[in-house]
Design an enzyme around this catalytic site. Structure first.
Site, PDB file in Angstrom:
ATOM      1  N   GLY A 106     -55.924  78.037 -33.780  1.00 49.98           N
ATOM      2  CA  GLY A 106     -55.823  77.562 -32.398  1.00 49.98           C
ATOM      3  C   GLY A 106     -56.252  78.639 -31.419  1.00 49.98           C
ATOM      4  O   GLY A 106     -56.019  79.838 -31.643  1.00 49.98           O
ATOM      5  N   ARG A 185     -60.184  69.587 -40.238  1.00 49.55           N
ATOM      6  CA  ARG A 185     -60.009  70.090 -41.613  1.00 49.55           C
ATOM      7  C   ARG A 185     -58.595  69.832 -42.129  1.00 49.55           C
ATOM      8  O   ARG A 185     -58.391  69.377 -43.244  1.00 49.55           O
ATOM      9  CB  ARG A 185     -60.224  71.606 -41.647  1.00 49.55           C
ATOM     10  CG  ARG A 185     -61.622  72.068 -41.486  1.00 49.55           C
ATOM     11  CD  ARG A 185     -61.633  73.592 -41.644  1.00 49.55           C
ATOM     12  NE  ARG A 185     -62.891  74.142 -41.203  1.00 49.55           N
ATOM     13  CZ  ARG A 185     -63.188  74.395 -39.941  1.00 49.55           C
ATOM     14  NH1 ARG A 185     -62.306  74.136 -38.988  1.00 49.55           N
ATOM     15  NH2 ARG A 185     -64.359  74.893 -39.603  1.00 49.55           N
ATOM     16  N   ARG A 207     -63.335  62.076 -32.748  1.00 47.22           N
ATOM     17  CA  ARG A 207     -64.509  61.758 -31.924  1.00 47.22           C
ATOM     18  C   ARG A 207     -65.576  61.063 -32.765  1.00 47.22           C
ATOM     19  O   ARG A 207     -66.235  60.155 -32.322  1.00 47.22           O
ATOM     20  CB  ARG A 207     -65.073  63.038 -31.309  1.00 47.22           C
ATOM     21  CG  ARG A 207     -64.448  63.383 -29.960  1.00 47.22           C
ATOM     22  CD  ARG A 207     -65.249  64.464 -29.293  1.00 47.22           C
ATOM     23  NE  ARG A 207     -65.260  65.669 -30.108  1.00 47.22           N
ATOM     24  CZ  ARG A 207     -64.488  66.721 -29.883  1.00 47.22           C
ATOM     25  NH1 ARG A 207     -63.672  66.738 -28.863  1.00 47.22           N
ATOM     26  NH2 ARG A 207     -64.531  67.783 -30.665  1.00 47.22           N
ATOM     27  N   ARG A 266     -49.583  71.549 -31.476  1.00 49.29           N
ATOM     28  CA  ARG A 266     -48.984  72.405 -30.456  1.00 49.29           C
ATOM     29  C   ARG A 266     -47.940  71.571 -29.720  1.00 49.29           C
ATOM     30  O   ARG A 266     -48.139  70.367 -29.502  1.00 49.29           O
ATOM     31  CB  ARG A 266     -50.030  72.885 -29.437  1.00 49.29           C
ATOM     32  CG  ARG A 266     -50.988  73.936 -29.933  1.00 49.29           C
ATOM     33  CD  ARG A 266     -50.293  75.289 -30.150  1.00 49.29           C
ATOM     34  NE  ARG A 266     -51.227  76.336 -30.528  1.00 49.29           N
ATOM     35  CZ  ARG A 266     -51.479  76.708 -31.785  1.00 49.29           C
ATOM     36  NH1 ARG A 266     -50.866  76.112 -32.788  1.00 49.29           N
ATOM     37  NH2 ARG A 266     -52.344  77.682 -32.038  1.00 49.29           N
ATOM     38  N   ASP A 290     -43.118  71.019 -36.169  1.00 52.18           N
ATOM     39  CA  ASP A 290     -43.303  72.436 -36.487  1.00 52.18           C
ATOM     40  C   ASP A 290     -43.598  73.209 -35.204  1.00 52.18           C
ATOM     41  O   ASP A 290     -43.641  74.433 -35.215  1.00 52.18           O
ATOM     42  CB  ASP A 290     -44.454  72.615 -37.489  1.00 52.18           C
ATOM     43  CG  ASP A 290     -44.547  74.051 -37.998  1.00 52.18           C
ATOM     44  OD1 ASP A 290     -43.479  74.654 -38.254  1.00 52.18           O
ATOM     45  OD2 ASP A 290     -45.680  74.582 -38.128  1.00 52.18           O
ATOM     46  N   HIS A 314     -42.438  76.905 -36.252  1.00 52.03           N
ATOM     47  CA  HIS A 314     -43.895  77.135 -36.252  1.00 52.03           C
ATOM     48  C   HIS A 314     -44.337  77.916 -37.504  1.00 52.03           C
ATOM     49  O   HIS A 314     -44.807  79.053 -37.414  1.00 52.03           O
ATOM     50  CB  HIS A 314     -44.336  77.862 -34.973  1.00 52.03           C
ATOM     51  CG  HIS A 314     -45.788  77.661 -34.661  1.00 52.03           C
ATOM     52  ND1 HIS A 314     -46.277  77.585 -33.379  1.00 52.03           N
ATOM     53  CD2 HIS A 314     -46.873  77.505 -35.470  1.00 52.03           C
ATOM     54  CE1 HIS A 314     -47.582  77.397 -33.415  1.00 52.03           C
ATOM     55  NE2 HIS A 314     -47.963  77.352 -34.682  1.00 52.03           N
TER      56      HIS A 314
HETATM   57  O1  LIG Z   1     -50.623  77.794 -34.934  1.00 50.50           O
HETATM   58  C1  LIG Z   1     -51.253  78.550 -35.597  1.00 50.50           C
HETATM   59  C2  LIG Z   1     -52.661  78.684 -35.540  1.00 50.50           C
HETATM   60  O2  LIG Z   1     -53.296  78.182 -34.608  1.00 50.50           O
HETATM   61  O3  LIG Z   1     -53.229  79.341 -36.439  1.00 50.50           O
END
Ligand SMILES: O=CC(=O)O
Length: 351
Positions: A106, A185, A207, A266, A290, A314
């Site tokens: 992210g 993925r 998309r 997120r 998470d 997380h």
């Molecule tokens: O949340 C974790 C990442 O984006 O790798």
């Protein structure tokens, strides 16, 4: 292989004897700031071999004031998701900064427009964490659907009196319809895992149509269709302006009353007060999260008071091998740019 690199000069024959342990004469080694204290040593070694590495040494996110101070004049930044890299930080860094490499897939903690304006490259770590996050998602799905945390806690509360036909019964994954929102993925790997659970149907939003998903028998549908028809809604979409709070009062109402909502993306893709309300008033059956807002979740959060909500801290990519691979890719992203070979970056983000 060093090309157009002004930081290192390869030893000539004359000096090689005296500098044989160094290999390169250190003119002015590039400076790298690493913003977290617990980065796998293997990655730090890669960086230390060639750069002056400044590592934030406390096991808490680097405070902004410290970041602003330490980033001044660095050539590269090795950061993590808890670091907000905004205009102020970029201004403090100055014009030497060439690469921001985040040890994450992210990139929502990075102000990409401000970074692009300064021609700074961004590296991240897609791919290597796919399996770990997909595994974690399956775990979260199972414990939420089958009420495993609640059941485990009930033992300690003395509530397990005897085997009982309907006690702690949950939802079955086999035969269910599963919707995956944002099939990248990770979503695709989750879809693969789900096939072996004998699900009835996999729906996804994306998309573009994903041939790999079609091969699995998954169907690309619009969000409303997915929400209306899924027993489990799994969110793997990236946080971008369009996905911010896409799960809100209106979207929860469109889900089945028996739906279980799983978020591994997120926290900000969810309007959290609406989720709490939906869990309290039975708009949906349960949630497995998470990610949430804020992180860490405050101990007085409503989320922690709900029996039908499972929360993990997380942990998506938190497998030792995965975190090690993520750190190596982050270091290699940095070194490729410092070698003036951005094409060699394992994972450059196109912005
Ligand atoms: O949340 C974790 C990442 O984006 O790798």
């Amino acid at each position: 292989m060093w090309t157009s690199n002004h930081w290192f000069v390869k030893c000539n024959n004359y000096s090689r004897n005296s500098l044989s342990n160094i290999g390169y004469i250190n003119m002015t080694r590039p400076k790298v700031l690493v913003t977290h204290s617990s980065i796998p040593e293997v990655a730090l070694k890669l960086l230390r071999d060639e750069c002056n590495v400044d590592i934030w040494d406390q096991d808490i996110p680097i405070p902004k004031t410290e970041l602003l101070l330490r980033i001044k004049g660095v050539d590269a930044l090795f950061c993590v998701i808890t670091n907000k890299i905004d205009d102020e930080v970029l201004n403090a860094a100055g014009s030497n900064l060439k690469i921001i490499a985040t040890m994450s897939v992210g990139v929502d903690h990075l102000d990409l427009q401000a970074i692009k304006l300064r021609n700074i490259l961004v590296g991240h770590t897609p791919g290597v964490l796919t399996d770990a996050v997909a595994e974690l998602t399956m775990g979260l799905l199972l414990v939420t659907a089958r009420r495993l945390i609640e059941a485990n806690r009930s033992i300690y509360k003395g509530e397990w009196k005897s085997w009982s036909p309907l006690w702690m019964t949950g939802s079955r994954i086999s035969g269910s319809n599963v919707g995956i929102v944002g099939l990248g993925r990770i979503g695709l790997r989750i879809a693969e895992y789900l096939c072996s659970f004998g699900v009835n149907q996999i729906l996804y939003t994306s998309r573009t149509e994903k041939p790999a998903a079609t091969k699995l028998g998954a169907h690309k549908v619009n969000l409303d269709f997915l929400l209306n028809n899924s027993d489990f809604v799994i969110v793997t979409i990236a946080l971008v302006p369009e996905s911010r709070e896409m799960f809100n009062k209106e979207t929860f109402v469109k889900m089945k009353k028996s739906a279980i909502f799983i978020n591994v993306s997120r926290g900000e893709v969810v309007h959290q007060p609406s989720l709490i309300e939906a869990l309290k008033n039975g708009t949906i059956q349960a949630a497995g999260l998470d990610v949430m807002t804020p992180e860490p979740v405050p101990l007085d959060s409503e989320l922690l008071k709900l029996n039908n909500c499972v929360i993990f801290p997380h942990l998506g990519s938190a497998a030792i091998k995965t975190r090690e691979e993520m750190s190596i890719i982050t270091a290699k992203n940095i070194l490729a740019v410092l070698h003036s070979q951005p094409d060699e970056m394992p994972a450059i983000l196109k912005i």
